[in-house]
Write a protein that holds these residues in place. Structure first.
Motif, PDB file in Angstrom:
ATOM      1  N   ILE A  44       0.819  -1.214   0.000  1.00 22.44           N
ATOM      2  CA  ILE A  44       0.000   0.000   0.000  1.00 22.44           C
ATOM      3  C   ILE A  44       0.855   1.267   0.000  1.00 22.44           C
ATOM      4  CG2 ILE A  44      -2.083  -1.058   0.935  1.00 22.44           C
ATOM      5  CD1 ILE A  44       0.077   1.142   3.147  1.00 22.44           C
ATOM      6  N   ASP A  45       2.181   1.118   0.101  1.00 22.59           N
ATOM      7  CA  ASP A  45       3.064   2.267  -0.081  1.00 22.59           C
ATOM      8  C   ASP A  45       3.009   2.792  -1.514  1.00 22.59           C
ATOM      9  OD1 ASP A  45       3.908   2.155   2.568  1.00 22.59           O
ATOM     10  OD2 ASP A  45       5.569   0.804   2.113  1.00 22.59           O
ATOM     11  N   VAL A  46       2.511   1.965  -2.425  1.00 17.98           N
ATOM     12  CA  VAL A  46       2.318   2.386  -3.816  1.00 17.98           C
ATOM     13  C   VAL A  46       1.017   3.175  -3.906  1.00 17.98           C
ATOM     14  CG1 VAL A  46       1.997   1.619  -6.198  1.00 17.98           C
ATOM     15  CG2 VAL A  46       3.562   0.377  -4.679  1.00 17.98           C
ATOM     16  N   ALA A  47       1.100   4.433  -4.303  1.00 20.45           N
ATOM     17  CA  ALA A  47      -0.091   5.285  -4.401  1.00 20.45           C
ATOM     18  C   ALA A  47      -1.101   4.687  -5.374  1.00 20.45           C
ATOM     19  CB  ALA A  47       0.310   6.684  -4.864  1.00 20.45           C
ATOM     20  N   GLY A  48      -2.373   4.704  -4.960  1.00 16.68           N
ATOM     21  CA  GLY A  48      -3.438   4.188  -5.817  1.00 16.68           C
ATOM     22  C   GLY A  48      -3.829   2.757  -5.528  1.00 16.68           C
ATOM     23  N   ILE A  49      -3.252   2.163  -4.477  1.00 16.44           N
ATOM     24  CA  ILE A  49      -3.512   0.764  -4.136  1.00 16.44           C
ATOM     25  C   ILE A  49      -4.220   0.661  -2.788  1.00 16.44           C
ATOM     26  CG2 ILE A  49      -2.443  -1.452  -3.525  1.00 16.44           C
ATOM     27  CD1 ILE A  49      -2.224  -0.903  -6.471  1.00 16.44           C
ATOM     28  N   LYS A  50      -5.253  -0.183  -2.732  1.00 17.59           N
ATOM     29  CA  LYS A  50      -5.885  -0.590  -1.477  1.00 17.59           C
ATOM     30  C   LYS A  50      -5.856  -2.117  -1.406  1.00 17.59           C
ATOM     31  CE  LYS A  50      -9.298   3.179  -1.082  1.00 17.59           C
ATOM     32  NZ  LYS A  50     -10.765   3.457  -1.030  1.00 17.59           N
ATOM     33  N   VAL A  51      -5.819  -2.662  -0.203  1.00 18.27           N
ATOM     34  CA  VAL A  51      -5.814  -4.114  -0.031  1.00 18.27           C
ATOM     35  C   VAL A  51      -6.835  -4.503   1.031  1.00 18.27           C
ATOM     36  CG1 VAL A  51      -4.478  -6.143   0.668  1.00 18.27           C
ATOM     37  CG2 VAL A  51      -3.404  -4.352  -0.709  1.00 18.27           C
ATOM     38  N   GLY A  52      -7.594  -5.548   0.735  1.00 20.14           N
ATOM     39  CA  GLY A  52      -8.539  -6.080   1.711  1.00 20.14           C
ATOM     40  C   GLY A  52      -8.495  -7.596   1.737  1.00 20.14           C
ATOM     41  N   HIS A  53      -8.593  -8.167   2.936  1.00 20.48           N
ATOM     42  CA  HIS A  53      -8.630  -9.622   3.108  1.00 20.48           C
ATOM     43  C   HIS A  53     -10.034 -10.059   3.522  1.00 20.48           C
ATOM     44  CE1 HIS A  53      -4.280  -9.987   3.009  1.00 20.48           C
ATOM     45  NE2 HIS A  53      -4.114  -9.320   4.136  1.00 20.48           N
ATOM     46  N   PHE A  54     -10.415 -11.261   3.118  1.00 18.75           N
ATOM     47  CA  PHE A  54     -11.509 -11.995   3.743  1.00 18.75           C
ATOM     48  C   PHE A  54     -10.938 -13.323   4.193  1.00 18.75           C
ATOM     49  CE2 PHE A  54     -14.589 -15.423   3.634  1.00 18.75           C
ATOM     50  CZ  PHE A  54     -15.536 -14.948   4.522  1.00 18.75           C
ATOM     51  N   LYS A 207      11.376   1.808  -1.827  1.00 18.33           N
ATOM     52  CA  LYS A 207      11.322   3.164  -2.370  1.00 18.33           C
ATOM     53  C   LYS A 207      12.723   3.566  -2.793  1.00 18.33           C
ATOM     54  CE  LYS A 207       7.362   4.653   0.403  1.00 18.33           C
ATOM     55  NZ  LYS A 207       6.829   5.667   1.347  1.00 18.33           N
ATOM     56  N   LEU A 208      12.815   4.084  -4.006  1.00 18.66           N
ATOM     57  CA  LEU A 208      14.119   4.456  -4.535  1.00 18.66           C
ATOM     58  C   LEU A 208      13.977   5.598  -5.535  1.00 18.66           C
ATOM     59  CD1 LEU A 208      17.187   3.682  -4.657  1.00 18.66           C
ATOM     60  CD2 LEU A 208      16.596   2.237  -6.616  1.00 18.66           C
ATOM     61  N   ASP A 209      14.616   6.727  -5.266  1.00 15.48           N
ATOM     62  CA  ASP A 209      14.730   7.819  -6.224  1.00 15.48           C
ATOM     63  C   ASP A 209      13.364   8.256  -6.758  1.00 15.48           C
ATOM     64  OD1 ASP A 209      16.090   9.701  -7.673  1.00 15.48           O
ATOM     65  OD2 ASP A 209      16.505   8.379  -9.368  1.00 15.48           O
ATOM     66  N   GLY A 210      12.402   8.458  -5.856  1.00 14.14           N
ATOM     67  CA  GLY A 210      11.077   8.920  -6.256  1.00 14.14           C
ATOM     68  C   GLY A 210      10.165   7.846  -6.805  1.00 14.14           C
ATOM     69  N   LEU A 211      10.605   6.591  -6.751  1.00 12.09           N
ATOM     70  CA  LEU A 211       9.851   5.460  -7.290  1.00 12.09           C
ATOM     71  C   LEU A 211       9.495   4.500  -6.163  1.00 12.09           C
ATOM     72  CD1 LEU A 211       9.052   3.880  -9.986  1.00 12.09           C
ATOM     73  CD2 LEU A 211      11.248   2.722  -9.702  1.00 12.09           C
ATOM     74  N   THR A 212       8.302   3.939  -6.206  1.00 13.32           N
ATOM     75  CA  THR A 212       7.896   2.926  -5.231  1.00 13.32           C
ATOM     76  C   THR A 212       7.476   1.663  -5.970  1.00 13.32           C
ATOM     77  OG1 THR A 212       7.101   4.650  -3.726  1.00 13.32           O
ATOM     78  CG2 THR A 212       6.410   2.398  -3.274  1.00 13.32           C
ATOM     79  N   ALA A 276       4.935   3.986 -11.063  1.00 14.68           N
ATOM     80  CA  ALA A 276       5.466   4.479 -12.344  1.00 14.68           C
ATOM     81  C   ALA A 276       4.397   4.422 -13.434  1.00 14.68           C
ATOM     82  CB  ALA A 276       6.668   3.641 -12.768  1.00 14.68           C
ATOM     83  N   LYS A 277       4.660   5.137 -14.528  1.00 17.95           N
ATOM     84  CA  LYS A 277       3.781   5.087 -15.701  1.00 17.95           C
ATOM     85  C   LYS A 277       4.329   4.041 -16.665  1.00 17.95           C
ATOM     86  CE  LYS A 277       2.467  10.001 -15.430  1.00 17.95           C
ATOM     87  NZ  LYS A 277       3.207  10.331 -14.191  1.00 17.95           N
ATOM     88  N   LEU A 278       3.582   2.964 -16.870  1.00 19.94           N
ATOM     89  CA  LEU A 278       3.998   1.877 -17.761  1.00 19.94           C
ATOM     90  C   LEU A 278       2.893   1.571 -18.751  1.00 19.94           C
ATOM     91  CD1 LEU A 278       5.484  -0.701 -15.197  1.00 19.94           C
ATOM     92  CD2 LEU A 278       6.725   1.049 -16.467  1.00 19.94           C
ATOM     93  N   ASP A 279       3.274   1.048 -19.930  1.00 21.33           N
ATOM     94  CA  ASP A 279       2.273   0.490 -20.823  1.00 21.33           C
ATOM     95  C   ASP A 279       2.146  -1.007 -20.541  1.00 21.33           C
ATOM     96  OD1 ASP A 279       4.360  -0.848 -22.184  1.00 21.33           O
ATOM     97  OD2 ASP A 279       4.551   0.749 -23.671  1.00 21.33           O
ATOM     98  N   LYS A 280       1.251  -1.694 -21.255  1.00 25.64           N
ATOM     99  CA  LYS A 280       0.977  -3.102 -20.939  1.00 25.64           C
ATOM    100  C   LYS A 280       2.190  -3.998 -21.191  1.00 25.64           C
ATOM    101  CE  LYS A 280      -2.997  -4.986 -22.056  1.00 25.64           C
ATOM    102  NZ  LYS A 280      -4.202  -5.356 -22.856  1.00 25.64           N
ATOM    103  N   ALA A 281       2.924  -3.721 -22.260  1.00 26.20           N
ATOM    104  CA  ALA A 281       4.107  -4.536 -22.543  1.00 26.20           C
ATOM    105  C   ALA A 281       5.145  -4.375 -21.433  1.00 26.20           C
ATOM    106  CB  ALA A 281       4.709  -4.147 -23.892  1.00 26.20           C
ATOM    107  N   GLN A 282       5.306  -3.149 -20.945  1.00 27.53           N
ATOM    108  CA  GLN A 282       6.258  -2.908 -19.868  1.00 27.53           C
ATOM    109  C   GLN A 282       5.787  -3.568 -18.570  1.00 27.53           C
ATOM    110  OE1 GLN A 282       6.177   1.378 -20.225  1.00 27.53           O
ATOM    111  NE2 GLN A 282       8.228   1.424 -21.134  1.00 27.53           N
TER     112      GLN A 282
END
Length: 361
Positions: A44-54, A207-212, A276-282
């Motif tokens: 969840i340190d990655v912005a835009g991610i939530k995690v839930g367990h059941f 976390k490294l150089d502005g990247l998570t 990061a910003k990636l396309d599907k191949a990346q």
């Protein structure tokens, strides 16, 4: 000439030994520097991610949902020979849909794929999905692991379990060990279930150089789990009396006969995420490289009896203005995956007939 030849050979040997010692000396601090896990890190340190367990404690079993409600570019790489998956073809770079809105990791074998239906319902209620004009269709890939031999096989995660996992999803660090998709996970089954140990779910981030880059993984491998820093066996096949760790490869090399196994009765499933910003191949390449984390920590991995599957998602929410370095992201994904696998088995708690790593010390 003979004396000169001996002198030359001796110098070459000395030079080779010195070079090897220097190489080893140079490599050791590198290994140590790249394996300093942060015990408080998580996906969840990655912005835009939530995690839930059941977690269904009756058996136990469960599912884990990774929500990307704003959409995230997705990729996947399946290496095991007995996978159980949903929507993986859609993630092929040549196919139309570019983003996913959630990924599900579930126990329950193929029955557990039903959890994705509950996740789709949850997202549709919130108008999240791929806009087709008349509706927004949530894109929810999923993968399952086999845990039906742990408790009552009639109890398995269903659509309601997936829905409840979504409702439980937050940006708080997710629980690890015997929860969610890791609730019924086991490891070290090369010589049968009676010599296996408890697996679980784990997470980590770097976390490294502005990247998570983060990872979450449910570890249910036929193989053993090894600490990649020390090479020490953490959890795996036990001795015949069940009191000590033996290790699958030690038994194989000693000539022990492997019992017959059913394909698809194991499987390690996980997800790596980056801001990061990636396309599907990346994203697909990052998922491929993340499998190196499995190879470093699970031995053997990617067997005929595993359905090892790793998803990758890129939320694109980084504040960095640098172009995405896919090689760097993939390398960090493999490292985060390795750390998450180790954390999964170390956080696991023993249950009846299945001790955890902490129980055998």
């Amino acid at each position: 000439m003979a004396d000169e030849s001996k002198w030359t050979r001796r110098k070459l040997l000395q030079t080779s030994a010195a070079s090897s010692a220097l190489l080893f000396a140079d490599q050791r601090p590198f290994i140590m520097m790249t394996n300093q896990p942060n015990p408080k890190s998580s996906i969840i340190d990655v912005a835009g991610i939530k995690v839930g367990h059941f977690t269904d404690t009756r058996r136990p079993t469960g599912c884990t949902v990774i929500l990307c409600e704003d959409g995230a570019t997705g990729g996947v790489d399946v290496r095991g020979s007995a996978p159980g998956t949903r929507e993986t073809d859609l993630l092929d770079p040549k196919n139309l849909v570019q983003q996913v809105h959630a990924v599900v990791l579930s126990g329950g074998s193929a029955f557990g794929l039903e959890t994705a239906t509950g996740v789709v319902r949850y997202l549709e209620e919130r108008s999240i999905g791929y806009d087709v004009g008349v509706a927004k269709v949530p894109i929810v890939p999923a993968a399952i692991l086999f845990d039906l031999t742990v408790g009552d096989a009639k109890i398995r995660p269903d659509a309601e379990a997936g829905y409840k996992a979504c409702k439980a999803a937050t940006t708080n660090p997710p629980a690890e060990g015997n929860v969610g998709a890791g609730a019924g996970a086991t490891v070290g089954k090369m010589f049968g279930g009676k010599r296996a140990m408890k697996g679980g779910i784990g997470t980590a981030s770097i976390k490294l150089d502005g990247l998570t880059v983060g990872a979450i993984v449910a570890v249910n491998a036929v193989g053993d789990v090894v600490d990649p820093v020390t090479g020490k066996l953490i959890a795996g096949a036990r001795t015949a009396d069940g009191k000590k760790l033996q290790g699958a490869m030690a038994g194989i090399l000693r000539g022990e006969t492997l019992p017959p196994m059913l394909g698809g009765t194991n499987t390690t499933i996980g997800l790596v995420a980056t801001d990061a910003k990636l396309d599907k191949a990346q994203a697909q390449k990052v998922a491929q490289m993340a499998h190196d984390g499995l190879a470093r920590t699970i031995n053997p991995a990617h067997t005929m009896f595993d359905g090892d599957t790793i998803f990758a998602v890129a939320t694109g929410k980084t504040i960095s203005t640098k172009p995405a370095n896919v090689t760097l992201i993939g390398a960090l994904a493999a490292e985060a995956m390795a750390q998450a696998i180790v954390r999964a088995v170390r956080a696991a708690k023993g249950i009846q007939n299945l001790p955890a790593a902490a129980d055998l010390g």
